[in-house]
Scaffold this active site. Sequence first.
Site, mmCIF file in Angstrom:
data_model
loop_
_atom_site.group_PDB
_atom_site.id
_atom_site.type_symbol
_atom_site.label_atom_id
_atom_site.label_comp_id
_atom_site.label_asym_id
_atom_site.label_seq_id
_atom_site.Cartn_x
_atom_site.Cartn_y
_atom_site.Cartn_z
ATOM 1 N N GLY A 67 0.819 -1.202 0.000
ATOM 2 C CA GLY A 67 0.000 0.000 0.000
ATOM 3 C C GLY A 67 0.861 1.265 0.000
ATOM 4 N N SER A 113 5.214 -5.573 -2.779
ATOM 5 C CA SER A 113 5.030 -4.133 -2.935
ATOM 6 C C SER A 113 5.572 -3.379 -1.717
ATOM 7 C CB SER A 113 3.554 -3.841 -3.186
ATOM 8 O OG SER A 113 3.366 -2.521 -3.638
ATOM 9 N N TYR A 114 4.736 -2.606 -0.998
ATOM 10 C CA TYR A 114 5.227 -1.881 0.167
ATOM 11 C C TYR A 114 5.615 -2.833 1.302
ATOM 12 C CZ TYR A 114 6.002 2.164 3.155
ATOM 13 O OH TYR A 114 6.595 3.138 3.950
ATOM 14 N N ASP A 151 5.325 -5.768 -14.577
ATOM 15 C CA ASP A 151 4.955 -4.727 -13.610
ATOM 16 C C ASP A 151 5.715 -3.452 -13.901
ATOM 17 O OD1 ASP A 151 4.126 -3.305 -11.348
ATOM 18 O OD2 ASP A 151 5.731 -4.153 -10.117
ATOM 19 N N HIS A 192 2.585 -7.160 -10.981
ATOM 20 C CA HIS A 192 2.995 -6.683 -9.663
ATOM 21 C C HIS A 192 2.572 -7.679 -8.593
ATOM 22 C CE1 HIS A 192 4.098 -3.520 -6.826
ATOM 23 N NE2 HIS A 192 2.947 -3.667 -6.197
#
Length: 474
Positions: free
Chosen positions: A85, A180-181, A384, A441
Amino acid sequence: MEESALLVLAKLGFLWWLMIFGVGIIKGCPDDLVVKLPGQPWVPFKQYAGYVDVDENAGRSLFYYFVEAEKDAQNQPLTLWLNGGPGCSSVGGGAFTELGPFFPRGDARGLRRNSKSWNKASNLLFVESPAGVGWSYSNTTTDYVRGDDLTAQDLLTFLLNWYEKFPDFKSRSLFLTGESYAGHYIPQLTNVLLDYNEQSKGFKFNIKGVAIGNPLLNLDKDSSSIYEFFWSHGMISDEVSQTIANECNFNDYTFVSPHNESESCNKALNDANKIVGDYVNPYDVILDVCYPSIVQQELRLRKVVTKMSVGVDVCMSSERRFYFNLPEVQQALHANRTNLPYQWSMCSDILQYHEEDGDRDMLPILKRIVENKIPLLIFSGDQDSVVPLIGSRSLVLQLAKDLNFQTTVPYGAWFHRNQVGGWYIEYGNLLTFATVRGASHMVPYAQPARALHLFSSFIRGKRLPGRSHIPIDG
């Protein structure tokens, strides 16, 4: 002899009864047992969901979903998965869109099996973190202002308290994974777990590996690679690409002020983002896009809305949101116990995350992890554009240099079912970078079979299979 046979049959029947009615070998929290989700097909394993308090005085609790391994759960490791996020749901993302045992059906009122779920290789734990994400909440409004440090500390408390609910897992091998984050979440969580282990005279976390997909590790490098990816895929012009290369200084790139650049740089960035963003899904540039407003209307009319692109349901996120907001689903999951004044959504609208934390360089923490002899896998879906492999690969190379690691497996293809699954390189027997061919991603979402192969190999300590000769018919 006849009595012995009857006795054997009776024992088998009893074991079958134990499996069916959820009184298995693993000691779980009976209050959190999920008997069956609405529209769920039968499965031979148990699942649990509920809350773990991380600050009783503040009334702060994190929601989790745990699913046993499909077979031999009592002997399989535990894998924690976190989405990024910052502020997006690991239950909605990882558990019900990527690597968990179920996907939403096209009518969003039931579930279908994910035949490539990672619970074929491990017990899986998903947490909505921090408070304010999904069904996780706090009774103290200031708790919705969070950052990396507080998030990591809450996850440490969560794990300690979760182990009290599931004591069989205290000594079990633990793998920390995400995407991701989670390139921030997972390293910083591992860091506080290592600190805890150093100070504890009793229980210690049995960390056996860290794996992160398409991770944000260094914002400057990851941001500049976006535009290299756009150009290399024919998505922006030579002129725009050259302007960005000549005019933009990504050393000053931040979450707070990403366009703190010259006027010509800002114009080129805006031109590039406008050309790309309006027409394709930046998380997977080869997939078609889904139109949520149209899909939500179709779901309300009880229509099946599954839209397939390259074998992937590109409307799964809309189907998932509709399903999770059904009252009977929340009741089955023991979720939303405080009747939150908003609907479940994949990414939080109320969380105020410290945006400046996104600027942190994760390489020093990753170095500490590897120096503690914990295997590290960084993997990238090669379609991605949000966190492209271009940046991740160069950052892993830099980490290998910082560790003085030599190449132990040279860069080359790895195979799944006699086809190239991707490419990978290994340094010092502990650090691996791998790509997943045709993946987004969200790697398990777009390439579930290859993702499961990659994950299974990692947790079993096996190298990905290479192939020096590919048989060709004719």
